[in-house]
Scaffold this active site. Structure first.
Site, PDB file in Angstrom:
ATOM      1  N   SER A 138       0.871  -1.197   0.000  1.00  0.00           N
ATOM      2  CA  SER A 138       0.000   0.000   0.000  1.00  0.00           C
ATOM      3  C   SER A 138       0.896   1.232   0.000  1.00  0.00           C
ATOM      4  O   SER A 138       2.041   1.175   0.473  1.00  0.00           O
ATOM      5  CB  SER A 138      -0.869   0.009   1.270  1.00  0.00           C
ATOM      6  OG  SER A 138      -1.526   1.258   1.407  1.00  0.00           O
ATOM      7  N   TYR A 153      -2.130  -0.781  10.473  1.00  0.00           N
ATOM      8  CA  TYR A 153      -2.115  -1.026   9.025  1.00  0.00           C
ATOM      9  C   TYR A 153      -0.829  -0.481   8.410  1.00  0.00           C
ATOM     10  O   TYR A 153      -0.182  -1.145   7.595  1.00  0.00           O
ATOM     11  CB  TYR A 153      -3.349  -0.381   8.398  1.00  0.00           C
ATOM     12  CG  TYR A 153      -3.530  -0.642   6.919  1.00  0.00           C
ATOM     13  CD1 TYR A 153      -3.985  -1.873   6.462  1.00  0.00           C
ATOM     14  CD2 TYR A 153      -3.266   0.353   5.976  1.00  0.00           C
ATOM     15  CE1 TYR A 153      -4.168  -2.111   5.103  1.00  0.00           C
ATOM     16  CE2 TYR A 153      -3.450   0.126   4.620  1.00  0.00           C
ATOM     17  CZ  TYR A 153      -3.905  -1.104   4.182  1.00  0.00           C
ATOM     18  OH  TYR A 153      -4.087  -1.332   2.836  1.00  0.00           O
TER      19      TYR A 153
HETATM   20  N1  LIG Z   1      -8.567  -0.614  -1.925  1.00  0.00           N
HETATM   21  C1  LIG Z   1      -7.520   0.162  -1.745  1.00  0.00           C
HETATM   22  O1  LIG Z   1      -7.583   1.382  -1.944  1.00  0.00           O
HETATM   23  C2  LIG Z   1      -6.215  -0.440  -1.288  1.00  0.00           C
HETATM   24  C3  LIG Z   1      -5.104   0.388  -1.272  1.00  0.00           C
HETATM   25  C4  LIG Z   1      -3.882  -0.139  -0.884  1.00  0.00           C
HETATM   26  C5  LIG Z   1      -3.778  -1.461  -0.548  1.00  0.00           C
HETATM   27  N2  LIG Z   1      -4.888  -2.254  -0.558  1.00  0.00           N
HETATM   28  C6  LIG Z   1      -4.700  -3.662  -0.200  1.00  0.00           C
HETATM   29  O2  LIG Z   1      -5.258  -4.478  -1.201  1.00  0.00           O
HETATM   30  C7  LIG Z   1      -5.610  -5.733  -0.646  1.00  0.00           C
HETATM   31  C8  LIG Z   1      -7.035  -6.062  -1.042  1.00  0.00           C
HETATM   32  O3  LIG Z   1      -7.910  -5.183  -0.346  1.00  0.00           O
HETATM   33  P1  LIG Z   1      -9.230  -4.562  -0.972  1.00  0.00           P
HETATM   34  O4  LIG Z   1      -9.080  -3.092  -0.952  1.00  0.00           O
HETATM   35  O5  LIG Z   1      -9.563  -5.239  -2.244  1.00  0.00           O
HETATM   36  O6  LIG Z   1     -10.256  -4.887   0.204  1.00  0.00           O
HETATM   37  P2  LIG Z   1     -11.498  -5.854   0.330  1.00  0.00           P
HETATM   38  O7  LIG Z   1     -12.461  -5.650  -0.788  1.00  0.00           O
HETATM   39  O8  LIG Z   1     -11.975  -5.629   1.718  1.00  0.00           O
HETATM   40  O9  LIG Z   1     -10.869  -7.319   0.204  1.00  0.00           O
HETATM   41  C9  LIG Z   1     -10.113  -7.903   1.223  1.00  0.00           C
HETATM   42  C10 LIG Z   1      -9.977  -9.367   0.924  1.00  0.00           C
HETATM   43  O10 LIG Z   1      -9.139  -9.956   1.928  1.00  0.00           O
HETATM   44  C11 LIG Z   1      -9.732 -11.149   2.357  1.00  0.00           C
HETATM   45  N3  LIG Z   1      -9.322 -11.479   3.716  1.00  0.00           N
HETATM   46  C12 LIG Z   1      -9.324 -10.687   4.811  1.00  0.00           C
HETATM   47  N4  LIG Z   1      -8.901 -11.383   5.886  1.00  0.00           N
HETATM   48  C13 LIG Z   1      -8.619 -12.642   5.447  1.00  0.00           C
HETATM   49  C14 LIG Z   1      -8.155 -13.822   6.072  1.00  0.00           C
HETATM   50  N5  LIG Z   1      -7.889 -13.889   7.388  1.00  0.00           N
HETATM   51  N6  LIG Z   1      -7.980 -14.935   5.322  1.00  0.00           N
HETATM   52  C15 LIG Z   1      -8.255 -14.903   3.996  1.00  0.00           C
HETATM   53  N7  LIG Z   1      -8.697 -13.818   3.349  1.00  0.00           N
HETATM   54  C16 LIG Z   1      -8.878 -12.700   4.070  1.00  0.00           C
HETATM   55  C17 LIG Z   1     -11.237 -10.917   2.227  1.00  0.00           C
HETATM   56  O11 LIG Z   1     -11.910 -12.155   2.044  1.00  0.00           O
HETATM   57  P3  LIG Z   1     -12.830 -12.915   3.130  1.00  0.00           P
HETATM   58  O12 LIG Z   1     -13.417 -11.869   4.038  1.00  0.00           O
HETATM   59  O13 LIG Z   1     -13.841 -13.616   2.294  1.00  0.00           O
HETATM   60  O14 LIG Z   1     -11.894 -13.849   3.803  1.00  0.00           O
HETATM   61  C18 LIG Z   1     -11.293 -10.112   0.933  1.00  0.00           C
HETATM   62  O15 LIG Z   1     -11.336 -10.977  -0.169  1.00  0.00           O
HETATM   63  C19 LIG Z   1      -5.410  -5.599   0.872  1.00  0.00           C
HETATM   64  O16 LIG Z   1      -4.171  -6.136   1.231  1.00  0.00           O
HETATM   65  C20 LIG Z   1      -5.412  -4.099   1.066  1.00  0.00           C
HETATM   66  O17 LIG Z   1      -4.720  -3.726   2.221  1.00  0.00           O
HETATM   67  C21 LIG Z   1      -6.102  -1.771  -0.919  1.00  0.00           C
END
Ligand SMILES: NC(=O)c1ccc[n+]([C@@H]2O[C@H](COP(=O)([O-])OP(=O)(O)OC[C@H]3O[C@@H](n4cnc5c(N)ncnc54)[C@H](OP(=O)(O)O)[C@@H]3O)[C@@H](O)[C@H]2O)c1
Length: 248
Positions: A138, A153
């Site tokens: 991130s 985070y």
């Molecule tokens: N969106 C942004 O702006 C952004 C920016 C920078 C970085 N990121 C990073 O991108 C990645 C994806 O996030 P997102 O933004 O797409 O958020 P999201 O839509 O909330 O997706 C998060 C995913 O992580 C899974 N997850 C959470 N805890 C888990 C566990 N214990 N075991 C297995 N799966 C788990 C969830 O699946 P289940 O709940 O079904 O397990 C879900 O599929 C993350 O690492 C986040 O920090 C996102």
């Protein structure tokens, strides 16, 4: 623009596949010819994804559970891989640092950092001919998040950044490349609430040189570069896809 690369014959593992960035990457990799083992805890969502796309294999997995991680990699082996592993499982909560319990801090590190290492380690052991591991870090691993309060985070993602560098160097001679994508702000379950709040959204727009959050498809170029042989000499690197957020 619809980007693809030729990943036919490759087997990819994607964690965090039930929503947001991970889910988007499953479709992208499948469209590029890879067999995709899609992992998350909410199996029904993975099943729904797989129903629409034949190259996707759903796998229930809590990345913090060693048995689940072992089963995940076993599934990839059964399908002839893994060749590409995307660590996208993650979460973050906004709590002032002074009020964050040690248990909550540790939980964030466990999912965002320790599990990233556990999946990478298990995958690397199953890559005798090399492969590509891509961690989703991130921009908040490259700087703090003030005025947003999420110390755990930021600490976890900072850890993912330097873990990526170290694993990239340590496994380079085994033909295993380890890189990270550091996204700026993208739509997902994690950011839904934030984008729905006009004040927060205008803060993102104001502080992003491009003037808006990213679209999920704007991560495709980075993912396909790092997944494919186009990045055969790139390892240990952090690629920010952030509309210029970290440039100023
Ligand atoms: N969106 C942004 O702006 C952004 C920016 C920078 C970085 N990121 C990073 O991108 C990645 C994806 O996030 P997102 O933004 O797409 O958020 P999201 O839509 O909330 O997706 C998060 C995913 O992580 C899974 N997850 C959470 N805890 C888990 C566990 N214990 N075991 C297995 N799966 C788990 C969830 O699946 P289940 O709940 O079904 O397990 C879900 O599929 C993350 O690492 C986040 O920090 C996102």
């Amino acid at each position: 623009m619809t980007l693809t690369a030729d990943l036919s014959g490759r087997v990819a593992v994607v964690t965090g596949a039930s929503s947001g960035i991970g889910r988007h990457f499953c479709s992208l990799l499948s469209r590029s010819g890879a067999t995709v083992v899609a992992a998350a805890r909410r199996l029904e969502r993975l099943q729904e994804l797989a129903d629409g796309e034949p190259g996707i294999v759903p796998q229930a997995c809590d990345v913090t559970q060693a048995d689940d991680v072992a089963r995940l990699i076993e599934t990839a082996i059964v399908h002839g891989g893994p060749h590409v592993v995307i660590n996208a499982a993650g979460f973050g909560e906004a709590t002032p640092a002074a009020e964050t319990s040690i248990a909550d801090f540790q939980r964030t590190l466990e999912v965002d950092l320790t599990a990233t290492f556990a999946v990478a380690q298990a995958a690397a052991a199953a890559m005798p001919e090399g492969g590509s591991i891509i961690n989703i870090a991130s921009i908040l691993g490259l700087s703090g998040s003030w005025p947003v309060t999420q110390a755990a985070y930021c600490a976890a993602k900072g850890g993912v950044v330097n873990l990526t560098r170290q694993l990239g160097a340590e496994w380079a001679r085994d033909g295993i490349r380890v890189n990270a994508i550091a996204p700026g702000w993208f739509p997902s379950e994690q950011t839904d609430e934030m984008f729905a709040n006009e004040r927060s959204l205008s803060w993102v727009k104001r502080n992003t040189p491009v003037g808006r959050p990213g679209r999920l498809d704007e991560l495709d170029g980075a993912l396909l570069l790092l997944s494919s042989d186009a990045s055969s000499y790139i390892t240990g690197q952090i690629l920010a896809v952030d509309g210029g957020w970290t440039a100023h």
